[in-house]
Each structure stands twice: as structure tokens, then as C-alpha cells.
Scaffold this motif. Structure first.
Motif, PDB file in Angstrom:
ATOM      1  N   ARG A   1     121.976  35.638 -36.370  1.00  0.00           N
ATOM      2  CA  ARG A   1     122.270  34.034 -36.749  1.00  0.00           C
ATOM      3  C   ARG A   1     122.464  33.349 -35.490  1.00  0.00           C
ATOM      4  O   ARG A   1     123.193  33.567 -34.673  1.00  0.00           O
ATOM      5  CB  ARG A   1     123.567  34.084 -37.660  1.00  0.00           C
ATOM      6  N   SER A   2     121.721  32.040 -35.555  1.00  0.00           N
ATOM      7  CA  SER A   2     121.840  31.125 -34.340  1.00  0.00           C
ATOM      8  C   SER A   2     121.340  31.805 -33.386  1.00  0.00           C
ATOM      9  O   SER A   2     121.797  31.877 -32.118  1.00  0.00           O
ATOM     10  CB  SER A   2     123.170  30.759 -34.359  1.00  0.00           C
ATOM     11  N   VAL A   3     120.173  32.307 -33.357  1.00  0.00           N
ATOM     12  CA  VAL A   3     119.580  33.026 -32.398  1.00  0.00           C
ATOM     13  C   VAL A   3     118.297  32.564 -32.078  1.00  0.00           C
ATOM     14  O   VAL A   3     117.589  32.052 -32.919  1.00  0.00           O
ATOM     15  CB  VAL A   3     119.460  34.691 -32.416  1.00  0.00           C
ATOM     16  N   GLN A   4     117.645  32.858 -30.507  1.00  0.00           N
ATOM     17  CA  GLN A   4     116.381  32.384 -30.215  1.00  0.00           C
ATOM     18  C   GLN A   4     115.913  33.417 -29.242  1.00  0.00           C
ATOM     19  O   GLN A   4     116.637  34.009 -28.535  1.00  0.00           O
ATOM     20  CB  GLN A   4     116.295  30.906 -29.688  1.00  0.00           C
ATOM     21  N   THR A   5     114.612  33.434 -29.307  1.00  0.00           N
ATOM     22  CA  THR A   5     114.037  34.407 -28.090  1.00  0.00           C
ATOM     23  C   THR A   5     113.782  33.879 -26.868  1.00  0.00           C
ATOM     24  O   THR A   5     113.539  32.587 -26.782  1.00  0.00           O
ATOM     25  CB  THR A   5     112.866  35.004 -28.521  1.00  0.00           C
ATOM     26  N   THR A   6     113.912  34.490 -25.739  1.00  0.00           N
ATOM     27  CA  THR A   6     113.455  33.982 -24.480  1.00  0.00           C
ATOM     28  C   THR A   6     112.626  35.026 -23.720  1.00  0.00           C
ATOM     29  O   THR A   6     112.374  36.282 -24.551  1.00  0.00           O
ATOM     30  CB  THR A   6     114.728  33.725 -23.552  1.00  0.00           C
ATOM     31  N   ASP A   7     112.151  34.967 -22.555  1.00  0.00           N
ATOM     32  CA  ASP A   7     111.268  36.025 -21.944  1.00  0.00           C
ATOM     33  C   ASP A   7     112.064  37.333 -21.651  1.00  0.00           C
ATOM     34  O   ASP A   7     113.019  37.064 -20.811  1.00  0.00           O
ATOM     35  CB  ASP A   7     110.795  35.451 -20.602  1.00  0.00           C
ATOM     36  N   GLY A   8     111.934  38.154 -22.491  1.00  0.00           N
ATOM     37  CA  GLY A   8     112.608  39.525 -22.350  1.00  0.00           C
ATOM     38  C   GLY A   8     113.859  39.516 -22.543  1.00  0.00           C
ATOM     39  O   GLY A   8     114.881  40.482 -22.157  1.00  0.00           O
ATOM     40  N   GLY A   9     114.361  38.616 -23.603  1.00  0.00           N
ATOM     41  CA  GLY A   9     115.865  38.723 -24.108  1.00  0.00           C
ATOM     42  C   GLY A   9     115.883  37.825 -25.407  1.00  0.00           C
ATOM     43  O   GLY A   9     115.172  37.202 -25.857  1.00  0.00           O
ATOM     44  N   VAL A  10     117.344  37.902 -25.833  1.00  0.00           N
ATOM     45  CA  VAL A  10     117.634  37.033 -27.069  1.00  0.00           C
ATOM     46  C   VAL A  10     118.734  36.149 -26.624  1.00  0.00           C
ATOM     47  O   VAL A  10     119.649  36.553 -25.939  1.00  0.00           O
ATOM     48  CB  VAL A  10     117.981  38.169 -28.169  1.00  0.00           C
ATOM     49  N   VAL A  11     118.846  34.863 -26.951  1.00  0.00           N
ATOM     50  CA  VAL A  11     119.685  33.900 -26.740  1.00  0.00           C
ATOM     51  C   VAL A  11     120.542  33.625 -27.782  1.00  0.00           C
ATOM     52  O   VAL A  11     120.064  33.548 -29.184  1.00  0.00           O
ATOM     53  CB  VAL A  11     118.940  32.553 -26.250  1.00  0.00           C
ATOM     54  N   ILE A  12     121.821  33.917 -27.635  1.00  0.00           N
ATOM     55  CA  ILE A  12     122.923  33.743 -29.045  1.00  0.00           C
ATOM     56  C   ILE A  12     123.564  32.500 -28.572  1.00  0.00           C
ATOM     57  O   ILE A  12     124.244  32.177 -27.764  1.00  0.00           O
ATOM     58  CB  ILE A  12     123.850  34.928 -28.952  1.00  0.00           C
ATOM     59  N   ASN A  13     123.222  31.314 -29.739  1.00  0.00           N
ATOM     60  CA  ASN A  13     123.837  30.150 -29.682  1.00  0.00           C
ATOM     61  C   ASN A  13     125.202  30.165 -30.001  1.00  0.00           C
ATOM     62  O   ASN A  13     125.781  31.235 -30.466  1.00  0.00           O
ATOM     63  CB  ASN A  13     122.921  29.269 -30.306  1.00  0.00           C
ATOM     64  N   ASN A  14     126.013  29.125 -29.848  1.00  0.00           N
ATOM     65  CA  ASN A  14     127.365  28.898 -30.474  1.00  0.00           C
ATOM     66  C   ASN A  14     127.581  29.622 -31.869  1.00  0.00           C
ATOM     67  O   ASN A  14     126.602  29.030 -32.638  1.00  0.00           O
ATOM     68  CB  ASN A  14     127.768  27.524 -29.870  1.00  0.00           C
ATOM     69  N   ASP A  15     128.484  30.184 -31.988  1.00  0.00           N
ATOM     70  CA  ASP A  15     128.945  30.727 -33.423  1.00  0.00           C
ATOM     71  C   ASP A  15     127.747  31.562 -33.872  1.00  0.00           C
ATOM     72  O   ASP A  15     127.784  31.708 -34.982  1.00  0.00           O
ATOM     73  CB  ASP A  15     129.207  29.561 -34.499  1.00  0.00           C
ATOM     74  N   GLY A  16     126.993  32.308 -32.963  1.00  0.00           N
ATOM     75  CA  GLY A  16     125.858  32.950 -33.781  1.00  0.00           C
ATOM     76  C   GLY A  16     126.330  34.622 -33.213  1.00  0.00           C
ATOM     77  O   GLY A  16     127.166  34.881 -32.566  1.00  0.00           O
ATOM     78  N   TYR A  17     125.348  35.360 -33.729  1.00  0.00           N
ATOM     79  CA  TYR A  17     125.646  36.799 -33.356  1.00  0.00           C
ATOM     80  C   TYR A  17     124.154  37.494 -33.477  1.00  0.00           C
ATOM     81  O   TYR A  17     123.209  36.975 -33.840  1.00  0.00           O
ATOM     82  CB  TYR A  17     126.511  37.442 -34.199  1.00  0.00           C
ATOM     83  N   LEU A  18     124.116  38.541 -32.784  1.00  0.00           N
ATOM     84  CA  LEU A  18     123.159  39.476 -32.439  1.00  0.00           C
ATOM     85  C   LEU A  18     123.480  40.851 -33.000  1.00  0.00           C
ATOM     86  O   LEU A  18     124.215  41.367 -32.321  1.00  0.00           O
ATOM     87  CB  LEU A  18     122.444  39.596 -31.068  1.00  0.00           C
ATOM     88  N   TYR A  19     122.702  41.580 -34.001  1.00  0.00           N
ATOM     89  CA  TYR A  19     123.310  42.868 -34.444  1.00  0.00           C
ATOM     90  C   TYR A  19     122.060  43.788 -34.712  1.00  0.00           C
ATOM     91  O   TYR A  19     120.776  43.429 -34.932  1.00  0.00           O
ATOM     92  CB  TYR A  19     123.692  42.370 -36.085  1.00  0.00           C
ATOM     93  N   LEU A  20     122.219  45.033 -34.298  1.00  0.00           N
ATOM     94  CA  LEU A  20     121.523  46.045 -34.250  1.00  0.00           C
ATOM     95  C   LEU A  20     121.934  46.941 -35.490  1.00  0.00           C
ATOM     96  O   LEU A  20     123.130  47.762 -35.527  1.00  0.00           O
ATOM     97  CB  LEU A  20     121.356  46.877 -33.081  1.00  0.00           C
ATOM     98  N   SER A  21     121.159  47.096 -36.450  1.00  0.00           N
ATOM     99  CA  SER A  21     121.705  47.889 -37.610  1.00  0.00           C
ATOM    100  C   SER A  21     121.035  49.509 -37.419  1.00  0.00           C
ATOM    101  O   SER A  21     119.939  49.789 -37.365  1.00  0.00           O
ATOM    102  CB  SER A  21     121.209  47.566 -39.094  1.00  0.00           C
ATOM    103  N   GLY A  22     121.848  50.483 -37.456  1.00  0.00           N
ATOM    104  CA  GLY A  22     121.343  51.662 -37.308  1.00  0.00           C
ATOM    105  C   GLY A  22     120.827  52.255 -38.205  1.00  0.00           C
ATOM    106  O   GLY A  22     119.822  53.036 -37.999  1.00  0.00           O
ATOM    107  N   SER A  23     120.870  51.865 -39.512  1.00  0.00           N
ATOM    108  CA  SER A  23     120.278  52.560 -40.475  1.00  0.00           C
ATOM    109  C   SER A  23     119.016  52.016 -40.687  1.00  0.00           C
ATOM    110  O   SER A  23     118.094  52.388 -41.191  1.00  0.00           O
ATOM    111  CB  SER A  23     121.019  52.127 -42.045  1.00  0.00           C
ATOM    112  N   LEU A  24     118.600  50.716 -40.110  1.00  0.00           N
ATOM    113  CA  LEU A  24     117.256  50.286 -40.036  1.00  0.00           C
ATOM    114  C   LEU A  24     116.566  50.545 -38.532  1.00  0.00           C
ATOM    115  O   LEU A  24     115.283  49.953 -38.761  1.00  0.00           O
ATOM    116  CB  LEU A  24     117.270  48.763 -40.022  1.00  0.00           C
TER     117      LEU A  24
END
Length: 341
Positions: A64-87
Motif C-alpha cells: 500500500r502506498s508503494v512505488q518501484t525504483t531501480d532495483g527496489g521498492v519505495v514505501i511512502n508515508n503510512d505505506g507497507y510492503l508485504y511478502l506472503s509466504g503462501s503466495l
């Protein structure tokens, strides 16, 4: 085992053995580039929720509230990045009693006061993310007795800044190891003997005319005695067993040599090479456009050549202000460095 003369019976002892550890999962976000359009998984009244499938090296990342950059992911204010093991294609196998997560983080662009929460396996780490970019590490101890099961873990990065402002965090090079790799510079898989505190299984009264046994019930030659040899051995786990002879006078022999066994090996190719684990993180020098380690008028010339005719020759770090584009503002940054402003 070989028969022992004068033995009345044998006792077999079975217990967990050494296990293998090393790098098992890595996402370098190789397919992420600045400005990638992310797929919207769903929306509510406040946010869009995005999938990174097709951009990261592995499926299962969302945010949520993320964007990509070269070789990475940017997390904006009040955002999150999640990896689901089941997926994703990542699993933690039995008898892996701890695992290590390493990831790179830094403020995005010229942002400051970046605070990040990272959680995994009930563990939490709060980070004040500062320049320069570096690895952050968490070792997760799995709870006994549940560590022998297969887990599909999730990993969560949360930007802890909720007010409006430029406090974005960039995440890159996410790695998971089986074992404690917090202080290890050895990137290759290794074998370790666990600090085993569980049950050691003993099978008594194996008849002296036997030199092997099957897991289950043994029926002697007369057919009137059953000996319980049931042992619960798990797939993806390593064990030792050894044998002791019991004589008619009640004396016992020394234990035999230890024999290692594995009921079902871990999948082939599970452990990855990590040859660049110790590569230094290169921190650009402010004002150094051509990457020669110094700041001078040549850096301004390189920027002007780009702005006038799109010439990128000798340009290593043209985006000096970190806004994602190269403009005259970047020239001003270099001038200020030269003037000591």
C-alpha cells in the motif's frame, strides 16, 4: 549393523542430526524500475493496494502506498510492503530452528527522518533508516516444539511516518537464510549440529538374530511377541542412529559409531549462491556526476551535455537531488558543492 557375539538383544537410539543452513531465498527486485505501473489488487475509500508480481523476482509481494525504483521498492508515508509466504515459493522446513533475514534500506532521494518497522515470525524491529544504504539483519528463533513443522511465513515492512511529508524508505536486496547468519561472512551453505533438547527415541529388545529393523511392529520367530519399533521420523530432517548390544548377563556394550540418515532430502537447488554478499555498498559522493570520486567543473559539463543534447556519456549519478529526473536543479546542487554552500 554387524552381529555381536554373545548378544541377547540390541538397542537402537535415534535422534536428530546435523542440518544444513544457508541462503534459501533472495529477491533483488531485478525487474523493478523507476516508474513501473503496478497492478491494483483492490481499493478502499483511502488507499489503492498494489501487486508487485512481474516486477520483483518472486511472486507474493504486495503493498500500500508503494512505488518501484531501480532495483527496489519505495514505501511512502503510512505505506507497507508485504511478502506472503503462501503466495511465494518460499517455505521454512522442519528442524530449521532459526532463520536470518537481511535487507538493504535507505531514505529515498533526499528524504529524512525515515522510520521503518519490520516484522517476521512474531519478531519486530524498529529502524531509524539513515544514509548510507546498508544491510539490516533480524534472526528469528522458532518456538519449540512447533519449529519442526513447515511454515509459510510472511514478512512486513511498514513506514512509521503517518503525517504528510517526505519520509520515504527504499527497500532492496531481501535475503533469507536458514540458520543464524547475523555475523557470518561465509556465504556458502554449511552444516551445523543443533542444540537438540527434544526426545531421543530408544528401541529396546531387538532380537539378537536381527541386524536391522523396519519402523513399525516387529514379530519374533515364534510369532507370539510384538515389539513396538514405531519411530516418528519427519521428512526434510536429518538424524543419527547408533546401536548397543545387550548381553545375557545384563551388561551393555558401548554405542556403535553414529550413522547419519535423512528420511527425505530437501529439494535440490534449495540453497543459493551468495557470491556478492560482501560487496560494499557504493555511496555516491554528492556533486560527483561522473563517478571519479571528486567534484569539479567536469561534473557540470557532463550535466550540461545531457540537458542540451541528451548525451549520457560519463554520467554515473546525474540525479543529484533525488527527485527521479535530471534538471537544472541538479546543476545547482553541483555548483553549491563546489562553492561549499
Amino acid at each position: 549393523w554387524d552381529p555381536c557375539q554373545g548378544a541377547k538383544s540390541y538397542t537402537v537410539r535415534v535422534y536428530p542430526s546435523e542440518t544444513q543452513e544457508g541462503l534459501v531465498f533472495r529477491d533483488k527486485f531485478s525487474n523493478c524500475s523507476a516508474g513501473n505501473a503496478l497492478d491494483v489488487e483492490y481499493s478502499d475509500d483511502n488507499y489503492d493496494y498494489f501487486s508487485l508480481n512481474g516486477h520483483a523476482d518472486h511472486n507474493g509481494w504486495s503493498g500500500r502506498s508503494v512505488q518501484t525504483t531501480d532495483g527496489g521498492v519505495v514505501i511512502n508515508n503510512d505505506g507497507y510492503l508485504y511478502l506472503s509466504g503462501s503466495l511465494s515459493d518460499f517455505k521454512i522446513y522442519r528442524y530449521v530452528k532459526n532463520y536470518t533475514i537481511k535487507f538493504k534500506a535507505k531514505p529515498y532521494g533526499n528524504d529524512t527522518d525515515c522510520k521503518l518497522r519490520f516484522t517476521s515470525g512474531g519478531n519486530e524491529m524498529i529502524i531509524d533508516v539513515t544514509e548510507p544504504e546498508r544491510y539490516y539483519t533480524m534472526v528469528v528463533e522458532r518456538d519449540f516444539p512447533n519449529y519442526y513443522s513447515i511454515l509459510y511465513p510472511g514478512f512486513m515492512f511498514q513506514n512509521m511516518t503517518y503525517e504528510e511529508g517526505n519520509n520515504r524508505v527504499e527497500i532492496s536486496d531481501f535475503k533469507v537464510y536458514f540458520g543464524d547468519y547475523s555475523d557470518s561472512s561465509d556465504a556458502q551453505p554449511r552444516y551445523i549440529r543443533p542444540d537438540w533438547q527434544g526426545d531421543t527415541t530408544l528401541v529396546y529388545n531387538i532380537p539378537a538374530d536381527s541386524t536391522s529393523f523396519r519402523f513399525g511392529k516387529y514379530i519374533n520367530e515364534e510369532g507370539n511377541e510384538q515389539i513396538d519399533m514405531s519411530i516418528s521420523l519427519l521428512d526434510y530432517a536429518y538424524y543419527f542412529y547408533d546401536v548397543q548390544a545387550v548381553y545375557y548377563d545384563g551388561q551393555e556394550s558401548d554405542w556403535s559409531n553414529q550413522i547419519p540418515i535423512c528420511i527425505k532430502p530437501w529439494p535440490e537447488g534449495l540453497f543459493l549462491e551468495d557470491t556478492d554478499d560482501d560487496d560494499p555498498v557504493v555511496v555516491p559522493v554528492l556533486g560527483d556526476v561522473n563517478g571519479d570520486g571528486s567534484v569539479n567543473t567536469t561534473d557540470i559539463t557532463v550535466l550540461y551535455n545531457y540537458l542540451l543534447n541528451g548525451d549520457t556519456e560519463n554520467m554515473v549519478n546525474g540525479d543529484q537531488d533525488g527527485d527521479g529526473v535530471i534538471t537544472t536543479t541538479d546543476v545547482t546542487v553541483v555548483y553549491n558543492v563546489l562553492l561549499g554552500v
